[in-house]
Design a protein around this motif. Structure first.
Motif, PDB file in Angstrom:
ATOM      1  N   GLU A   1       0.828  -1.203   0.000  1.00  0.00           N
ATOM      2  CA  GLU A   1       0.000   0.000   0.000  1.00  0.00           C
ATOM      3  C   GLU A   1       0.867   1.261   0.000  1.00  0.00           C
ATOM      4  N   GLY A   2       0.589   2.142  -0.965  1.00  0.00           N
ATOM      5  CA  GLY A   2       1.292   3.414  -1.029  1.00  0.00           C
ATOM      6  C   GLY A   2       2.546   3.423  -1.862  1.00  0.00           C
TER       7      GLY A   2
ATOM      8  N   VAL B   1      -3.588  10.813  -5.372  1.00  0.00           N
ATOM      9  CA  VAL B   1      -2.524  10.082  -4.692  1.00  0.00           C
ATOM     10  C   VAL B   1      -2.809  10.050  -3.192  1.00  0.00           C
ATOM     11  N   LYS B   2      -2.391   8.975  -2.534  1.00  0.00           N
ATOM     12  CA  LYS B   2      -2.576   8.834  -1.089  1.00  0.00           C
ATOM     13  C   LYS B   2      -1.203   8.731  -0.416  1.00  0.00           C
ATOM     14  N   LEU B   3      -0.818   9.784   0.296  1.00  0.00           N
ATOM     15  CA  LEU B   3       0.446   9.824   1.005  1.00  0.00           C
ATOM     16  C   LEU B   3       0.202  10.458   2.379  1.00  0.00           C
ATOM     17  N   PRO B   4       1.063  10.172   3.343  1.00  0.00           N
ATOM     18  CA  PRO B   4       2.285   9.368   3.269  1.00  0.00           C
ATOM     19  C   PRO B   4       2.002   7.872   3.157  1.00  0.00           C
ATOM     20  N   LYS B   5       3.001   7.164   2.666  1.00  0.00           N
ATOM     21  CA  LYS B   5       2.904   5.721   2.550  1.00  0.00           C
ATOM     22  C   LYS B   5       2.807   5.102   3.951  1.00  0.00           C
ATOM     23  N   PRO B   6       1.881   4.136   4.152  1.00  0.00           N
ATOM     24  CA  PRO B   6       1.830   3.441   5.431  1.00  0.00           C
ATOM     25  C   PRO B   6       3.113   2.662   5.686  1.00  0.00           C
ATOM     26  N   GLY B   7       3.391   2.356   6.938  1.00  0.00           N
ATOM     27  CA  GLY B   7       4.557   1.547   7.263  1.00  0.00           C
ATOM     28  C   GLY B   7       4.412   0.135   6.734  1.00  0.00           C
ATOM     29  N   TRP B   8       5.540  -0.563   6.572  1.00  0.00           N
ATOM     30  CA  TRP B   8       5.514  -1.950   6.135  1.00  0.00           C
ATOM     31  C   TRP B   8       4.773  -2.811   7.125  1.00  0.00           C
ATOM     32  N   GLU B   9       3.996  -3.730   6.648  1.00  0.00           N
ATOM     33  CA  GLU B   9       3.277  -4.637   7.548  1.00  0.00           C
ATOM     34  C   GLU B   9       4.230  -5.701   8.066  1.00  0.00           C
TER      35      GLU B   9
END
Length: 412
Positions: A293-294, A404-412
């Motif tokens: 995601e992101g 666009v959707k930011l900021p990018k979520p953290g890694w799962e």
């Protein structure tokens, strides 16, 4: 009511006078009539082995095979007199070697004497074969090559056609997004940038440096790496130390995949994570462990485009897997244009090139697809993984794109 993908692909928008002229060219001036042959021979050299094989097998080869299967299942390529001829393919493995791809194309032209030569995968390889294609008079449909010099190449080789746009196009659209995010206070003005030391990476980074600088960004980390690089631990650590909110990698698939895996291990998750070729592959979520995601890259699709959706469904049905979310549809559209061109003007190479330059075609990109100065301009420049799809994005959304959707979520 919109026509289906396959109805649209067979539509022609030429006037009757043009059709009659095409018949005269094919049957008279060039002396090529269906009765003199029983097939159309199409050749290509593609990376079936070596480091380029993954990219070629995702974006180019499946679309060549899909198109040939569809054409032959429908009776073959149509000619101006209404007859049809099946396609026979001669394919060579260029082994991810520029020298090998040049030798293979020369063999296709001088020994095999094929009717049409389809292009290889990759910017560098398309540039390597462009002089040969022009020398032997073959239309060069460069569908997997990003270059800002397309206009210069068209002037030098007027039978060359460029379907992927230029580095400035992609970088300018991405810079616009970064500017909007900075103004919204979601990112700082620092960028960490890495690039593969090959045609693709060199072209993109040369466009990126002045674009970022002109927009007031500080490229605090700027490093190139050899194509054979697989360990990015040091690069990622240095990028993290740069305090940049934006990480950009102009990379090929092996690097894209390795950067993703190693960034997750290092817990490196900046607000903007932009990668090169491979991030828009349908296999990317699996490689990233579903944590995509992101993530941003070149390309992206409009999920509302019915022609594109039908093409993707057919690709998955015939090939057994989905196409990528960037170059695949451009490759397939170039083949549809070639098919419709042959139906209009026959197999004379010069006539094919002339029609590709000036004609209007019905393709998966739309029912009024055309080239401008031998270049395709109706392209999505920036894509992002959102809710399981790699969609075309822009700062505020718009026709064919979403916001666009930011900021990018953290890694799962």
């Amino acid at each position: 009511m919109k026509k289906s993908l396959f109805e649209a692909a067979r539509m022609t928008r030429r006037q009757t006078t043009c059709a009659l002229a095409a018949l005269a060219i094919a049957a008279g001036a060039h002396g090529v009539v269906a009765q003199e042959r029983d097939k159309v021979t199409i050749g290509y050299a593609i990376s079936k082995s070596g480091p380029n094989a993954g990219g070629a097998d995702m974006t180019v080869t499946p679309n060549y095979e899909l198109w040939v299967e569809e054409v032959n299942a429908a009776g073959g390529l149509k000619l101006p007199d209404g007859s049809q001829l099946p396609i026979e393919v001669i394919a060579y493995d260029d082994r991810s070697s520029a020298e090998e791809v040049v030798r293979a194309v020369e063999r296709l032209a001088t020994q095999d004497k094929v009717d049409i030569i389809l292009p290889p995968w990759g910017t560098g390889f398309n540039l390597a074969v462009a002089p040969l294609m022009a020398r032997f008079g073959y239309p060069h449909l460069a569908g997997a090559a990003v270059t800002d010099k397309a206009s210069d190449f068209v002037e030098r080789w007027d039978t060359s056609f460029w379907f992927m746009g230029g580095s400035v196009d992609y970088v300018s659209a991405f810079t616009e997004i970064l500017v909007a995010e900075r103004e919204a206070g979601r990112i700082n003005d620092k960028i960490a940038m890495v690039s593969v030391a090959d045609g693709f990476g060199i072209d993109l980074v040369k466009a990126a440096r002045p674009s970022f600088e002109a927009a007031g960004f500080d490229v605090t980390y700027d490093k190139s790496f050899p194509p054979e690089t697989s360990d990015f631990a040091t690069i990622l650590n240095e990028a993290a130390s740069s305090e940049a909110d934006t990480f950009v990698a102009f990379s090929y698939p092996p690097h894209t995949f390795a950067l993703t895996k190693q960034a997750k291990v290092a817990s490196y998750s900046p607000q903007v994570f932009y990668l090169g070729v491979g991030a828009g592959f349908p296999v990317y979520p699996g490689i990233a462990g579903g944590s995509v995601e992101g993530v941003m890259s070149l390309g992206g699709i409009d999920p509302e485009n019915e022609l594109n959706s039908a093409y993707r469904a057919k690709h998955e049905e015939v090939v057994g897997r989905a196409p990528d979310f960037w170059g695949s549809v451009l490759i397939y559209a170039s083949l549809q244009m070639l098919e419709q061109t042959i139906e209009r003007v026959g197999l004379d190479k010069a006539a094919i090139a002339a029609e590709l330059s000036s004609g209007t075609f019905s393709t998966v990109l739309g029912e009024e697809t055309r080239l401008e100065n031998n270049q395709l301009r109706a392209i999505n420049w920036v894509g992002q993984w959102q809710d399981g799809q790699f969609v075309a994005v822009s700062p505020e959304g718009g026709e064919g794109t979403v916001a666009v959707k930011l900021p990018k979520p953290g890694w799962e």
